[in-house]
Design a protein around this motif. Structure first.
Motif, PDB file in Angstrom:
ATOM      1  N   HIS A  66       0.855  -1.178   0.000  1.00  0.00           N
ATOM      2  CA  HIS A  66       0.000   0.000   0.000  1.00  0.00           C
ATOM      3  C   HIS A  66       0.894   1.232   0.000  1.00  0.00           C
ATOM      4  O   HIS A  66       1.977   1.231   0.599  1.00  0.00           O
ATOM      5  CB  HIS A  66      -0.895  -0.003   1.248  1.00  0.00           C
ATOM      6  CG  HIS A  66      -1.912   1.094   1.267  1.00  0.00           C
ATOM      7  ND1 HIS A  66      -3.004   1.118   0.433  1.00  0.00           N
ATOM      8  CD2 HIS A  66      -1.997   2.222   2.029  1.00  0.00           C
ATOM      9  CE1 HIS A  66      -3.733   2.192   0.677  1.00  0.00           C
ATOM     10  NE2 HIS A  66      -3.136   2.881   1.651  1.00  0.00           N
ATOM     11  N   TYR A  67       0.470   2.289  -0.685  1.00  0.00           N
ATOM     12  CA  TYR A  67       1.264   3.515  -0.754  1.00  0.00           C
ATOM     13  C   TYR A  67       0.962   4.406   0.439  1.00  0.00           C
ATOM     14  O   TYR A  67      -0.202   4.756   0.684  1.00  0.00           O
ATOM     15  CB  TYR A  67       0.965   4.274  -2.055  1.00  0.00           C
ATOM     16  CG  TYR A  67       1.609   3.644  -3.270  1.00  0.00           C
ATOM     17  CD1 TYR A  67       2.759   4.186  -3.837  1.00  0.00           C
ATOM     18  CD2 TYR A  67       1.067   2.498  -3.840  1.00  0.00           C
ATOM     19  CE1 TYR A  67       3.346   3.607  -4.953  1.00  0.00           C
ATOM     20  CE2 TYR A  67       1.647   1.907  -4.952  1.00  0.00           C
ATOM     21  CZ  TYR A  67       2.783   2.475  -5.507  1.00  0.00           C
ATOM     22  OH  TYR A  67       3.372   1.884  -6.604  1.00  0.00           O
ATOM     23  N   TYR A  68       2.021   4.751   1.158  1.00  0.00           N
ATOM     24  CA  TYR A  68       1.901   5.646   2.299  1.00  0.00           C
ATOM     25  C   TYR A  68       2.824   6.842   2.116  1.00  0.00           C
ATOM     26  O   TYR A  68       3.902   6.726   1.537  1.00  0.00           O
ATOM     27  CB  TYR A  68       2.290   4.929   3.600  1.00  0.00           C
ATOM     28  CG  TYR A  68       1.288   3.910   4.067  1.00  0.00           C
ATOM     29  CD1 TYR A  68       0.128   4.295   4.739  1.00  0.00           C
ATOM     30  CD2 TYR A  68       1.511   2.548   3.852  1.00  0.00           C
ATOM     31  CE1 TYR A  68      -0.783   3.348   5.181  1.00  0.00           C
ATOM     32  CE2 TYR A  68       0.596   1.598   4.288  1.00  0.00           C
ATOM     33  CZ  TYR A  68      -0.548   2.014   4.946  1.00  0.00           C
ATOM     34  OH  TYR A  68      -1.453   1.073   5.369  1.00  0.00           O
ATOM     35  N   ARG A  69       2.393   7.960   2.624  1.00  0.00           N
ATOM     36  CA  ARG A  69       3.213   9.160   2.564  1.00  0.00           C
ATOM     37  C   ARG A  69       4.314   9.107   3.615  1.00  0.00           C
ATOM     38  O   ARG A  69       4.173   8.462   4.654  1.00  0.00           O
ATOM     39  CB  ARG A  69       2.355  10.405   2.796  1.00  0.00           C
ATOM     40  CG  ARG A  69       1.461  10.773   1.611  1.00  0.00           C
ATOM     41  CD  ARG A  69       0.812  12.115   1.856  1.00  0.00           C
ATOM     42  NE  ARG A  69       0.088  12.602   0.705  1.00  0.00           N
ATOM     43  CZ  ARG A  69       0.647  13.232  -0.331  1.00  0.00           C
ATOM     44  NH1 ARG A  69       1.955  13.415  -0.350  1.00  0.00           N
ATOM     45  NH2 ARG A  69      -0.085  13.676  -1.335  1.00  0.00           N
ATOM     46  N   GLY A  70       5.399   9.818   3.332  1.00  0.00           N
ATOM     47  CA  GLY A  70       6.475   9.943   4.293  1.00  0.00           C
ATOM     48  C   GLY A  70       6.704  11.413   4.620  1.00  0.00           C
ATOM     49  O   GLY A  70       6.080  12.300   4.038  1.00  0.00           O
ATOM     50  N   GLY A  71       7.606  11.656   5.541  1.00  0.00           N
ATOM     51  CA  GLY A  71       7.965  13.022   5.867  1.00  0.00           C
ATOM     52  C   GLY A  71       6.894  13.785   6.619  1.00  0.00           C
ATOM     53  O   GLY A  71       5.951  13.223   7.180  1.00  0.00           O
ATOM     54  N   PHE A  72       7.027  15.095   6.570  1.00  0.00           N
ATOM     55  CA  PHE A  72       6.161  15.984   7.357  1.00  0.00           C
ATOM     56  C   PHE A  72       4.693  15.876   6.952  1.00  0.00           C
ATOM     57  O   PHE A  72       3.800  15.905   7.799  1.00  0.00           O
ATOM     58  CB  PHE A  72       6.646  17.426   7.210  1.00  0.00           C
ATOM     59  CG  PHE A  72       5.813  18.427   7.952  1.00  0.00           C
ATOM     60  CD1 PHE A  72       5.928  18.557   9.335  1.00  0.00           C
ATOM     61  CD2 PHE A  72       4.919  19.237   7.274  1.00  0.00           C
ATOM     62  CE1 PHE A  72       5.153  19.474  10.022  1.00  0.00           C
ATOM     63  CE2 PHE A  72       4.148  20.161   7.954  1.00  0.00           C
ATOM     64  CZ  PHE A  72       4.262  20.277   9.333  1.00  0.00           C
ATOM     65  N   ILE A  73       4.440  15.735   5.646  1.00  0.00           N
ATOM     66  CA  ILE A  73       3.055  15.736   5.162  1.00  0.00           C
ATOM     67  C   ILE A  73       2.266  14.525   5.649  1.00  0.00           C
ATOM     68  O   ILE A  73       1.043  14.545   5.712  1.00  0.00           O
ATOM     69  CB  ILE A  73       3.023  15.805   3.614  1.00  0.00           C
ATOM     70  CG1 ILE A  73       1.638  16.271   3.144  1.00  0.00           C
ATOM     71  CG2 ILE A  73       3.407  14.479   2.989  1.00  0.00           C
ATOM     72  CD1 ILE A  73       1.590  16.630   1.684  1.00  0.00           C
ATOM     73  N   ALA A  74       2.978  13.459   6.049  1.00  0.00           N
ATOM     74  CA  ALA A  74       2.308  12.257   6.541  1.00  0.00           C
ATOM     75  C   ALA A  74       1.534  12.527   7.834  1.00  0.00           C
ATOM     76  O   ALA A  74       0.612  11.784   8.178  1.00  0.00           O
ATOM     77  CB  ALA A  74       3.326  11.145   6.767  1.00  0.00           C
ATOM     78  N   LYS A  75       1.885  13.606   8.543  1.00  0.00           N
ATOM     79  CA  LYS A  75       1.171  13.963   9.766  1.00  0.00           C
ATOM     80  C   LYS A  75      -0.253  14.428   9.465  1.00  0.00           C
ATOM     81  O   LYS A  75      -1.126  14.368  10.311  1.00  0.00           O
ATOM     82  CB  LYS A  75       1.925  15.064  10.515  1.00  0.00           C
ATOM     83  CG  LYS A  75       3.307  14.638  11.016  1.00  0.00           C
ATOM     84  CD  LYS A  75       3.989  15.781  11.754  1.00  0.00           C
ATOM     85  CE  LYS A  75       5.357  15.349  12.267  1.00  0.00           C
ATOM     86  NZ  LYS A  75       6.054  16.447  12.991  1.00  0.00           N
ATOM     87  N   PHE A  76      -0.464  14.887   8.230  1.00  0.00           N
ATOM     88  CA  PHE A  76      -1.772  15.412   7.843  1.00  0.00           C
ATOM     89  C   PHE A  76      -2.537  14.438   6.941  1.00  0.00           C
ATOM     90  O   PHE A  76      -3.764  14.420   6.954  1.00  0.00           O
ATOM     91  CB  PHE A  76      -1.602  16.752   7.123  1.00  0.00           C
ATOM     92  CG  PHE A  76      -0.845  17.768   7.929  1.00  0.00           C
ATOM     93  CD1 PHE A  76      -1.483  18.541   8.891  1.00  0.00           C
ATOM     94  CD2 PHE A  76       0.509  17.937   7.739  1.00  0.00           C
ATOM     95  CE1 PHE A  76      -0.793  19.467   9.636  1.00  0.00           C
ATOM     96  CE2 PHE A  76       1.221  18.874   8.484  1.00  0.00           C
ATOM     97  CZ  PHE A  76       0.573  19.638   9.437  1.00  0.00           C
ATOM     98  N   SER A  77      -1.800  13.659   6.144  1.00  0.00           N
ATOM     99  CA  SER A  77      -2.439  12.718   5.229  1.00  0.00           C
ATOM    100  C   SER A  77      -1.579  11.465   5.138  1.00  0.00           C
ATOM    101  O   SER A  77      -0.493  11.491   4.554  1.00  0.00           O
ATOM    102  CB  SER A  77      -2.595  13.344   3.832  1.00  0.00           C
ATOM    103  OG  SER A  77      -3.104  12.407   2.910  1.00  0.00           O
ATOM    104  N   ARG A  78      -2.063  10.389   5.741  1.00  0.00           N
ATOM    105  CA  ARG A  78      -1.266   9.172   5.821  1.00  0.00           C
ATOM    106  C   ARG A  78      -1.124   8.481   4.477  1.00  0.00           C
ATOM    107  O   ARG A  78      -0.053   7.989   4.128  1.00  0.00           O
ATOM    108  CB  ARG A  78      -1.903   8.214   6.830  1.00  0.00           C
ATOM    109  CG  ARG A  78      -0.999   7.063   7.243  1.00  0.00           C
ATOM    110  CD  ARG A  78      -1.624   6.278   8.369  1.00  0.00           C
ATOM    111  NE  ARG A  78      -2.757   5.492   7.917  1.00  0.00           N
ATOM    112  CZ  ARG A  78      -2.882   4.177   8.101  1.00  0.00           C
ATOM    113  NH1 ARG A  78      -1.940   3.514   8.736  1.00  0.00           N
ATOM    114  NH2 ARG A  78      -3.940   3.526   7.676  1.00  0.00           N
TER     115      ARG A  78
END
Length: 243
Positions: A66-78
């Motif tokens: 599954h594709y997941y976000r990394g970095g700072f933006i992951a705090k707002f959109s996983r």
């Protein structure tokens, strides 16, 4: 590349993928209910290894990611990404690149399918590829044993073959290189692309790889990696590279 419309999204699949592909194939629970989960790899999130033989006897081991976000933006959109077009989604772009490379004979996993699930202006995505039989990533291998000079040279030549074709790997690191016997495969082509050959991005790829080796060595000082190993890899890479 073929496409199949599903509720709130699409499935993209390759010529060799079973035509009866279903959305639930991208759900780990589907495989768990069939007792077909054979293992997992835990990084930022879990990647599942499944026995696809339970749905098609001609298939072998698959990898479900599954594709997941990394970095700072992951705090707002996983795991939500802005949708602009199907072909520009992370999963379809990676599947398309893998399909092109696989057909050209490059050492990449066999691509199977991608799942795009729309949610308003956004989407979630999954990817299925075939698991490389008997392979382990370089960090796992080097934590247990050393590689020979010829193996380091073969790795350098493998990377050069990709670069000669213009293959840019957005995250070339030691864990995204698999070894099976004496053959190396590159994996995880998320945000990868075919570019015009240029020494600048090629060197950036190699610098990233060297940093990853040094990072893993700092974590595990007993890792079987040294400056001499890097020179063996890099010299073979330069010799194979086409300018």
């Amino acid at each position: 590349m073929k496409f199949k419309k599903i509720v709130q999204g699409d499935i993209a699949f390759c010529d060799h993928t079973p035509n009866q592909i279903e959305p639930n194939w991208f759900n780990a629970e589907f495989w768990r209910e069939k007792s077909a989960i054979t293992g997992s790899s835990k990084g930022r999130y879990t990647t599942w290894f499944v026995d696809a033989g339970v749905i098609d006897t001609e298939q072998s081991q698959w990898v479900l990611r599954h594709y997941y976000r990394g970095g700072f933006i992951a705090k707002f959109s996983r795991d939500l990404y802005l949708f602009s077009s199907l072909h520009k989604t992370r999963a379809v772009a990676e599947l398309s690149l893998l399909d092109q490379l696989y057909k050209q004979g490059f050492a990449v996993p066999k691509p199977i399918a991608a799942n795009i699930e729309r949610s308003g202006l956004f989407y979630r995505a999954d990817l299925i590829i075939e698991r490389v039989a008997g392979a382990e990533d370089l960090v796992a291998r080097l934590s247990k044993m050393s590689m020979t000079e010829s193996q380091w040279q073969a790795l350098g030549e493998t990377i050069a073959e990709f670069h000669n074709y213009g293959v840019y790997h957005a995250d070339l690191n030691a864990k995204n290189i698999l070894i099976s016997n004496d053959k190396f495969h590159l994996i995880d082509f998320d945000r990868g692309e075919i570019r015009k050959v240029n020494p600048q991005w090629q060197q950036a790829n190699m610098s990233r790889l060297l940093r990853s080796f040094k990072k893993e060595l700092a974590i595990l000082p007993s890792l079987n990696f040294s400056e001499a190993n890097w020179q063996q890899l890099h010299q073979a890479y330069i010799a194979k590279l086409q300018n």
